[in-house]
Design a protein around this motif. Structure first.
Motif, PDB file in Angstrom:
ATOM      1  N   ASP A 234       0.950  -1.020  -0.378  1.00  6.58           N
ATOM      2  CA  ASP A 234       0.248  -0.274   0.341  1.00  6.58           C
ATOM      3  C   ASP A 234       0.752   1.416   0.032  1.00  6.58           C
ATOM      4  O   ASP A 234       0.181   2.171  -0.471  1.00  6.58           O
ATOM      5  CB  ASP A 234      -0.704  -0.544   1.352  1.00  6.58           C
ATOM      6  CG  ASP A 234      -2.173  -1.004   1.142  1.00  6.58           C
ATOM      7  OD1 ASP A 234      -2.713  -1.362   0.148  1.00  6.58           O
ATOM      8  OD2 ASP A 234      -2.020  -1.324   1.808  1.00  6.58           O
ATOM      9  N   VAL A 235       2.117   1.243   0.329  1.00  5.23           N
ATOM     10  CA  VAL A 235       2.502   2.625   0.684  1.00  5.23           C
ATOM     11  C   VAL A 235       4.794   2.191   0.649  1.00  5.23           C
ATOM     12  O   VAL A 235       4.741   1.137   0.790  1.00  5.23           O
ATOM     13  CB  VAL A 235       2.785   2.964   2.094  1.00  5.23           C
ATOM     14  CG1 VAL A 235       3.846   4.395   1.921  1.00  5.23           C
ATOM     15  CG2 VAL A 235       1.066   3.353   2.775  1.00  5.23           C
ATOM     16  N   ASP A 236       4.573   2.818  -0.578  1.00  3.71           N
ATOM     17  CA  ASP A 236       5.994   2.913  -1.267  1.00  3.71           C
ATOM     18  C   ASP A 236       7.041   3.972   0.046  1.00  3.71           C
ATOM     19  O   ASP A 236       7.302   4.795  -0.414  1.00  3.71           O
ATOM     20  CB  ASP A 236       5.780   3.277  -2.457  1.00  3.71           C
ATOM     21  CG  ASP A 236       7.519   2.971  -2.938  1.00  3.71           C
ATOM     22  OD1 ASP A 236       8.550   2.559  -2.513  1.00  3.71           O
ATOM     23  OD2 ASP A 236       7.697   3.864  -4.448  1.00  3.71           O
ATOM     24  N   LEU A 237       8.102   2.968   0.776  1.00  8.16           N
ATOM     25  CA  LEU A 237       8.739   3.444   1.715  1.00  8.16           C
ATOM     26  C   LEU A 237      10.194   3.791   0.966  1.00  8.16           C
ATOM     27  O   LEU A 237      10.363   3.083   0.848  1.00  8.16           O
ATOM     28  CB  LEU A 237       8.839   2.737   3.114  1.00  8.16           C
ATOM     29  CG  LEU A 237       8.032   3.209   3.652  1.00  8.16           C
ATOM     30  CD1 LEU A 237       8.408   2.885   5.367  1.00  8.16           C
ATOM     31  CD2 LEU A 237       7.619   5.152   3.977  1.00  8.16           C
TER      32      LEU A 237
ATOM     33  N   GLN B  87       0.336   9.552   2.595  1.00  8.37           N
ATOM     34  CA  GLN B  87       0.210   8.166   2.352  1.00  8.37           C
ATOM     35  C   GLN B  87       0.200   7.413   3.403  1.00  8.37           C
ATOM     36  O   GLN B  87      -0.706   6.385   3.319  1.00  8.37           O
ATOM     37  CB  GLN B  87       0.948   6.889   1.167  1.00  8.37           C
ATOM     38  CG  GLN B  87       1.252   8.294  -0.289  1.00  8.37           C
ATOM     39  CD  GLN B  87      -0.475   8.749  -1.124  1.00  8.37           C
ATOM     40  OE1 GLN B  87      -0.710   7.444  -1.059  1.00  8.37           O
ATOM     41  NE2 GLN B  87      -0.469   9.891  -1.243  1.00  8.37           N
ATOM     42  N   LEU B  88       0.926   7.919   4.521  1.00  8.71           N
ATOM     43  CA  LEU B  88       0.294   6.483   5.277  1.00  8.71           C
ATOM     44  C   LEU B  88      -0.889   7.011   6.171  1.00  8.71           C
ATOM     45  O   LEU B  88      -1.409   5.896   6.938  1.00  8.71           O
ATOM     46  CB  LEU B  88       1.624   6.919   6.003  1.00  8.71           C
ATOM     47  CG  LEU B  88       2.819   5.851   6.112  1.00  8.71           C
ATOM     48  CD1 LEU B  88       4.089   6.668   6.385  1.00  8.71           C
ATOM     49  CD2 LEU B  88       3.417   4.721   5.974  1.00  8.71           C
ATOM     50  N   VAL B  89      -1.385   8.141   5.776  1.00  7.86           N
ATOM     51  CA  VAL B  89      -2.490   8.129   7.052  1.00  7.86           C
ATOM     52  C   VAL B  89      -3.485   7.654   6.222  1.00  7.86           C
ATOM     53  O   VAL B  89      -4.602   7.073   6.421  1.00  7.86           O
ATOM     54  CB  VAL B  89      -2.695  10.251   6.687  1.00  7.86           C
ATOM     55  CG1 VAL B  89      -4.430  10.163   7.694  1.00  7.86           C
ATOM     56  CG2 VAL B  89      -2.200  10.107   7.523  1.00  7.86           C
ATOM     57  N   GLN B  90      -3.801   7.905   4.797  1.00  8.04           N
ATOM     58  CA  GLN B  90      -4.924   7.175   4.565  1.00  8.04           C
ATOM     59  C   GLN B  90      -5.033   5.800   3.853  1.00  8.04           C
ATOM     60  O   GLN B  90      -5.650   5.282   4.177  1.00  8.04           O
ATOM     61  CB  GLN B  90      -4.476   7.388   2.263  1.00  8.04           C
ATOM     62  CG  GLN B  90      -4.834   8.607   2.201  1.00  8.04           C
ATOM     63  CD  GLN B  90      -6.418   9.005   2.799  1.00  8.04           C
ATOM     64  OE1 GLN B  90      -7.410   8.757   2.378  1.00  8.04           O
ATOM     65  NE2 GLN B  90      -6.059  10.690   3.539  1.00  8.04           N
ATOM     66  N   GLY B  91      -3.445   5.198   4.200  1.00  2.00           N
ATOM     67  CA  GLY B  91      -3.539   3.945   4.136  1.00  2.00           C
ATOM     68  C   GLY B  91      -3.919   2.961   5.549  1.00  2.00           C
ATOM     69  O   GLY B  91      -4.842   1.491   5.626  1.00  2.00           O
ATOM     70  N   LEU B  92      -4.116   4.152   5.939  1.00  2.97           N
ATOM     71  CA  LEU B  92      -3.857   3.318   8.131  1.00  2.97           C
ATOM     72  C   LEU B  92      -6.104   3.778   7.634  1.00  2.97           C
ATOM     73  O   LEU B  92      -6.478   2.380   8.523  1.00  2.97           O
ATOM     74  CB  LEU B  92      -3.481   4.784   9.226  1.00  2.97           C
ATOM     75  CG  LEU B  92      -2.167   4.008   9.103  1.00  2.97           C
ATOM     76  CD1 LEU B  92      -1.229   5.158  10.316  1.00  2.97           C
ATOM     77  CD2 LEU B  92      -2.305   2.275  10.046  1.00  2.97           C
ATOM     78  N   VAL B  93      -6.384   4.820   7.255  1.00  2.00           N
ATOM     79  CA  VAL B  93      -8.199   4.729   7.366  1.00  2.00           C
ATOM     80  C   VAL B  93      -8.517   3.788   6.381  1.00  2.00           C
ATOM     81  O   VAL B  93      -9.591   3.670   6.814  1.00  2.00           O
ATOM     82  CB  VAL B  93      -8.139   6.175   6.435  1.00  2.00           C
ATOM     83  CG1 VAL B  93      -9.189   6.218   6.556  1.00  2.00           C
ATOM     84  CG2 VAL B  93      -7.817   7.399   7.244  1.00  2.00           C
ATOM     85  N   ARG B  94      -7.904   3.118   5.733  1.00  2.00           N
ATOM     86  CA  ARG B  94      -8.444   2.259   4.420  1.00  2.00           C
ATOM     87  C   ARG B  94      -8.398   0.557   5.775  1.00  2.00           C
ATOM     88  O   ARG B  94      -8.985   0.072   5.731  1.00  2.00           O
ATOM     89  CB  ARG B  94      -7.620   1.863   3.369  1.00  2.00           C
ATOM     90  CG  ARG B  94      -7.430   3.407   2.205  1.00  2.00           C
ATOM     91  CD  ARG B  94      -7.415   2.436   0.986  1.00  2.00           C
ATOM     92  NE  ARG B  94      -5.997   2.457   0.898  1.00  2.00           N
ATOM     93  CZ  ARG B  94      -5.236   2.924   0.908  1.00  2.00           C
ATOM     94  NH1 ARG B  94      -5.641   4.666   0.527  1.00  2.00           N
ATOM     95  NH2 ARG B  94      -4.116   3.619   0.966  1.00  2.00           N
ATOM     96  N   LEU B  95      -6.792   0.293   6.208  1.00  2.00           N
ATOM     97  CA  LEU B  95      -6.989  -0.746   7.146  1.00  2.00           C
ATOM     98  C   LEU B  95      -8.164  -0.995   8.556  1.00  2.00           C
ATOM     99  O   LEU B  95      -8.922  -1.856   8.338  1.00  2.00           O
ATOM    100  CB  LEU B  95      -5.794  -0.624   8.029  1.00  2.00           C
ATOM    101  CG  LEU B  95      -4.840  -0.568   7.091  1.00  2.00           C
ATOM    102  CD1 LEU B  95      -3.764  -0.498   8.785  1.00  2.00           C
ATOM    103  CD2 LEU B  95      -4.522  -2.163   6.712  1.00  2.00           C
TER     104      LEU B  95
END
Length: 520
Positions: A96-99, A241-249
């Protein structure tokens, strides 16, 4: 005492029997989002309430004129803490996130123009130290060994452990004393190295968690080893992008994230948190409440009917708070390819400037700056041929009495001139978009007491057991996460505060059984 009898539309739409206990999380910063994921994985139906128009809190995103600006955190360390959250949901962070690793971690620019590239490469760091302070190479190695020893205790053993009782602190104290936690960050570095420039290089990181290196406990020297171990990273597309990823979780777990939903009161009945009050006197019932709001704000403003025993207004007013921040977000019509992703631009003073900010509460002209250029790693953060930046200046919090409505533009111009003369030639003619964040905004928009950007200052007497506890001392079933509680500020700190909930919040199954027993 406020009653939790709900007659609101929200309450009336809930089913008569809830299959899972309900947890309300106040605030959608990284601490709140991480708490929601962990509670969802432990059997709770979770509602996250955010007062702003988008999730993220201080990590929200500004988009304007084709530029993307991360509002807050930009230095991502200890990525395993994010990986844990994705794993709890049966997913992988990398899907989900490209670090991307950032090298160097920071480029430090001294006032005379000399630079120091601070990185995780052991050989490169040794060479940089030898170039700047050849007599301190051995001392630097000893400092790094001390940082590792502190890390193994302060982070690996204590960061995810609740400090509910004074005995918890008593058990940790011998190790902290052995590691000289009574020294300041600067004091520990000064024990090992003599060169003033190198001392600055080894101690500025405590400012990234809101602490004055001259009085922040040396426990925060663990940052040096933490960065060496896991590196410094950037999320492609921005921290948002991390925020949006956590919301999706959270949504994938069946939870909800509601924006434009400010909480005005934590409802308490017979000493137990039982819900929250929203706009229009709407009440939302909850089995547990987790506050990711600033801890001082939570106690001073969200518990009006509670007689507090420990975190009284008097105690909170006398506490020491972090500095605040002045942040200028701007985009340029040209690029500056020689500027690193993270740059620390130091002024002519170090200790004196920090004394002005933290102790004398003065707004100095010879500021030191942190310059973030995300387009060094991800060009998509700006239109083609352009660069996105934010520059951050540590400044006094609002107890200084500075009227930022009157001083903001003057101070921005001062910073622009400084950058134009050093790192960004021609800047004043290149800016095409701009916005500001002042200490007043930290208080008015982000509900930070006194506009302090990181809550309580990370001094030894305000750490661990001495900090507001993750399990509230004032109200049962109220829990705190984020920078203002244990273990403290910075992404590893706020994510670790959410980890602590696994130890102090009852599992959802326990509360569900309790509800069934009460119903029977």
């Amino acid at each position: 005492m406020t009653t939790c009898v709900d007659t609101s539309p929200i309450q009336s739409t809930l089913p008569a029997r809830r299959p899972r206990p309900h947890a309300v999380v106040i605030g959608s910063g990284f601490g709140g989002l991480a708490a929601a994921v962990r509670l969802g994985a432990r059997g709770y139906r979770v509602t996250v309430l955010e007062q702003l128009d988008q999730p993220g809190g201080r990590a929200r995103v500004h988009r304007q004129d084709g530029f993307t600006f991360d509002a807050g955190p930009t230095v991502i360390t200890a990525p395993f803490l994010f990986e844990e959250l994705w794993a709890l949901c049966g997913r992988r962070l990398q899907d989900d996130v490209d670090l991307r690793p950032v090298a160097p971690f920071y480029r430090i620019r001294f006032d005379d123009g000399e630079t120091f590239d601070y990185s995780g490469d052991a050989a490169a760091m040794r060479a940089e130290v030898a170039r700047v302070a050849p007599d301190d190479v051995a001392g630097y190695e000893r400092f790094l060994a001390a940082s590792e020893a502190i890390f193994k205790v302060g982070f690996e053993q204590l960061a995810h452990v609740p400090f509910d009782r004074w005995t918890d602190m008593a058990r940790a104290l011998p190790a902290l004393l052995k590691l000289e936690g009574y020294r300041s960050v600067y004091g520990l570095a000064a024990r090992y190295v003599q060169d003033e420039r190198l001392r600055t290089v080894l101690t500025f990181q405590s400012l990234l968690v809101g602490g004055n290196p001259f009085d922040t406990t040396s426990v925060y020297c663990l940052i040096a080893f933490l960065e060496r171990r896991w590196g410094v990273h950037f999320a492609m597309g921005g921290t948002g992008q991390l925020v949006q990823g956590l919301v999706r979780l959270i949504e994938g777990q069946g939870g909800t994230v509601r924006c434009n939903a400010p909480v005005h009161e934590i409802l308490v009945e017979r000493g137990t948190a039982c819900g929250v009050r929203l706009d229009g006197d709407v009440r939302m019932a909850a089995d547990v409440v987790v506050s990711n709001a600033d801890s001082a704000w939570t106690y001073k403003h969200l518990l009006p009917g509670v007689k507090r025993q420990r975190w009284t207004d008097h105690r909170l007013d006398r506490a020491r708070y972090s500095m605040s921040l002045f942040v200028w977000y701007f985009g340029t019509r040209r690029q500056y390819p020689d500027v690193a992703h993270h740059t620390i631009a130091l002024g002519p003073r170090y200790g004196g400037l920090l004394g002005d900010i933290f102790d004398r509460h003065l707004l100095a002209d010879d500021c030191s700056l942190y310059l973030h250029r995300p387009t060094a790693t991800d060009p998509s953060m700006a239109p083609p041929g352009c660069d996105a930046f934010y520059v951050l200046s540590p400044v006094p919090h609002l107890a200084s009495g500075i009227d930022w409505r009157a001083h903001a533009e003057t101070y921005r111009q001062l910073i622009a001139r400084r950058l134009s003369a050093t790192l960004l030639p021609g800047l004043e003619d290149a800016v095409v978009t701009s916005r500001l964040l002042t200490p007043q905004d930290f208080q008015d928009t982000l509900s930070s007491y006194r506009g302090a950007a990181f809550g309580l200052a990370p001094q030894l007497a305000q750490s661990a057991w001495f900090r507001p506890h993750n399990r509230s001392e004032e109200v049962r079933h109220l829990y705190l996460v984020g920078a203002g509680t244990h273990p403290g500020a910075g992404l590893p700190g706020v994510l670790s505060s959410a980890r602590i909930l696994d130890r102090v919040v009852p599992h959802g199954r326990q509360l569900a059984r309790a509800h069934e027993t009460a119903a029977a």
